[in-house]
Write a protein that holds these residues in place. Structure first.
Motif, short mmCIF file in Angstrom:
data_model
loop_
_atom_site.label_atom_id
_atom_site.label_comp_id
_atom_site.label_asym_id
_atom_site.label_seq_id
_atom_site.Cartn_x
_atom_site.Cartn_y
_atom_site.Cartn_z
N ARG A 110 0.81 -1.01 -0.04
CA ARG A 110 -0.15 0.11 -0.09
C ARG A 110 0.74 1.49 -0.03
NH1 ARG A 110 -4.44 0.71 4.42
NH2 ARG A 110 -2.80 0.44 5.77
N THR A 112 0.66 5.82 0.25
CA THR A 112 -0.39 7.00 0.63
C THR A 112 -0.87 7.64 -0.74
OG1 THR A 112 1.44 8.38 1.10
CG2 THR A 112 0.71 7.54 2.68
N GLY A 142 4.22 7.79 1.97
CA GLY A 142 4.32 6.84 2.85
C GLY A 142 4.42 5.42 2.19
N GLU A 144 3.70 0.89 2.77
CA GLU A 144 3.48 -0.30 3.41
C GLU A 144 4.35 -1.46 2.83
OE1 GLU A 144 -0.07 -1.44 5.90
OE2 GLU A 144 -0.24 -2.74 4.27
N THR A 156 5.94 -7.21 8.19
CA THR A 156 5.52 -5.85 7.38
C THR A 156 5.82 -4.65 8.18
OG1 THR A 156 3.42 -5.90 8.86
CG2 THR A 156 3.37 -7.15 6.94
N GLN A 157 5.93 -3.68 7.46
CA GLN A 157 6.38 -2.35 8.12
C GLN A 157 5.78 -1.36 7.19
OE1 GLN A 157 10.67 -1.84 7.67
NE2 GLN A 157 10.47 -0.81 9.49
N THR A 158 5.18 -0.16 8.05
CA THR A 158 4.65 0.92 7.75
C THR A 158 5.80 1.94 7.86
OG1 THR A 158 2.52 0.28 8.06
CG2 THR A 158 2.69 2.61 7.76
N LYS A 160 7.05 6.00 6.79
CA LYS A 160 6.93 7.41 6.56
C LYS A 160 8.24 8.35 6.94
CE LYS A 160 3.05 8.08 8.81
NZ LYS A 160 1.64 8.96 9.37
N ALA A 164 11.18 6.23 4.72
CA ALA A 164 10.52 5.98 3.56
C ALA A 164 11.16 6.38 2.19
CB ALA A 164 9.23 6.61 3.70
N TRP A 218 -4.58 5.72 2.55
CA TRP A 218 -3.70 4.58 2.16
C TRP A 218 -4.57 4.03 1.01
CZ3 TRP A 218 1.20 3.53 3.59
CH2 TRP A 218 1.76 4.27 4.77
N TYR A 221 -1.24 -0.35 -3.72
CA TYR A 221 0.01 -0.22 -4.56
C TYR A 221 -0.40 -0.11 -5.95
CZ TYR A 221 4.87 0.18 -6.30
OH TYR A 221 5.84 0.48 -7.00
#
Length: 227
Positions: A110, A112, A142, A144, A156-158, A160, A164, A218, A221
């Motif tokens: 994903r 932003t 940002g 994911e 998994t990592q988010t 920003k 980023a 969000w 992608y």
């Protein structure tokens, strides 16, 4: 190539051959065409459920770590920047960049909807005159991601902010894109700067001018790729 001690018990000589950095555009350096081509195609995914895959990942990480240790300052690095065909990334972590995280078989899930403008340079983009090729790139603020760690565990990592910004470029690398041709690059923004003393203040200025939104929207992608 240079050698550096790594204390690896599997290497009786205790040293590792550090590959040379693959640069673009290749005609300025006359590098190995196979290595230069590797910068422009998708890297191989590693089978982390096999002994061979884990060994291949460990070898890539060792060589990349040795290169970054020798470099002497925090930077992200993709395996194909050293001529290694593997979806492996090393990225410095907050707050000071002194620790690095291993990302294997990374993919974006994903992003932003909001975009930020960044001035970006690349280790592989230094010219023969010592200048650094830079571009303005508009990217999602940002992202994911899904990836595996050095042991093959899924994560998994988010992301920003500064992390980023770094990871966008390294993920681009393992999927065969460079800053001169990735989605969002503004072609006529190409500039040559003389190292960090010129680049760093400009990069900070962009981050101040185009801050990351606090509560972004969000989206998948795939929507970004298809627009």
């Amino acid at each position: 190539m240079t050698e550096q001690s790594n204390g690896n018990p599997q290497n009786p000589e205790g040293s590792i051959i550090i590959p040379e950095l693959v640069r673009f555009p290749g005609d300025e350096f006359g590098g190995d065409p196979a290595d230069i081509n590797l910068l422009h195609r998708e890297c191989k995914l590693l089978s982390m459920d096999t002994r061979e895959g884990r060994a291949e990942a460990a070898d890539a990480v060792n060589k990349m770590s040795a290169f970054l240790d020798e470099l002497g300052y925090p930077a992200g690095l993709a395996a194909n920047q050293l001529g290694i065909d593997a979806n492996v990334i090393l990225c410095p972590q907050p707050p000071d960049g002194k620790t690095r995280k291993v990302y294997i078989n990374t993919k974006i899930t994903r992003i932003t909807q909001e975009r930020v403008l960044r001035r970006e340079a690349c280790l592989s983009g230094k010219t023969v005159n010592g200048e650094t090729v830079c571009y303005d790139i508009e990217r999602p603020a940002g992202l994911e991601i899904e990836f595996m760690d050095a042991e093959g565990n899924p994560e998994t990592q988010t992301l920003k902010g500064p992390l980023a910004d770094i990871m966008w470029q390294e993920i681009d690398h393992v999927y065969g894109k460079t800053i001169d041709s990735t989605k969002g690059t503004i072609p006529d923004s190409r500039r040559l700067l003389k190292g960090p003393e010129e680049f760093s203040p400009l990069a900070r200025e962009y981050k101040t001018q185009y801050p990351v939104p606090e509560n972004p929207t969000w989206i998948p992608y795939s929507e970004y790729l298809n627009n």
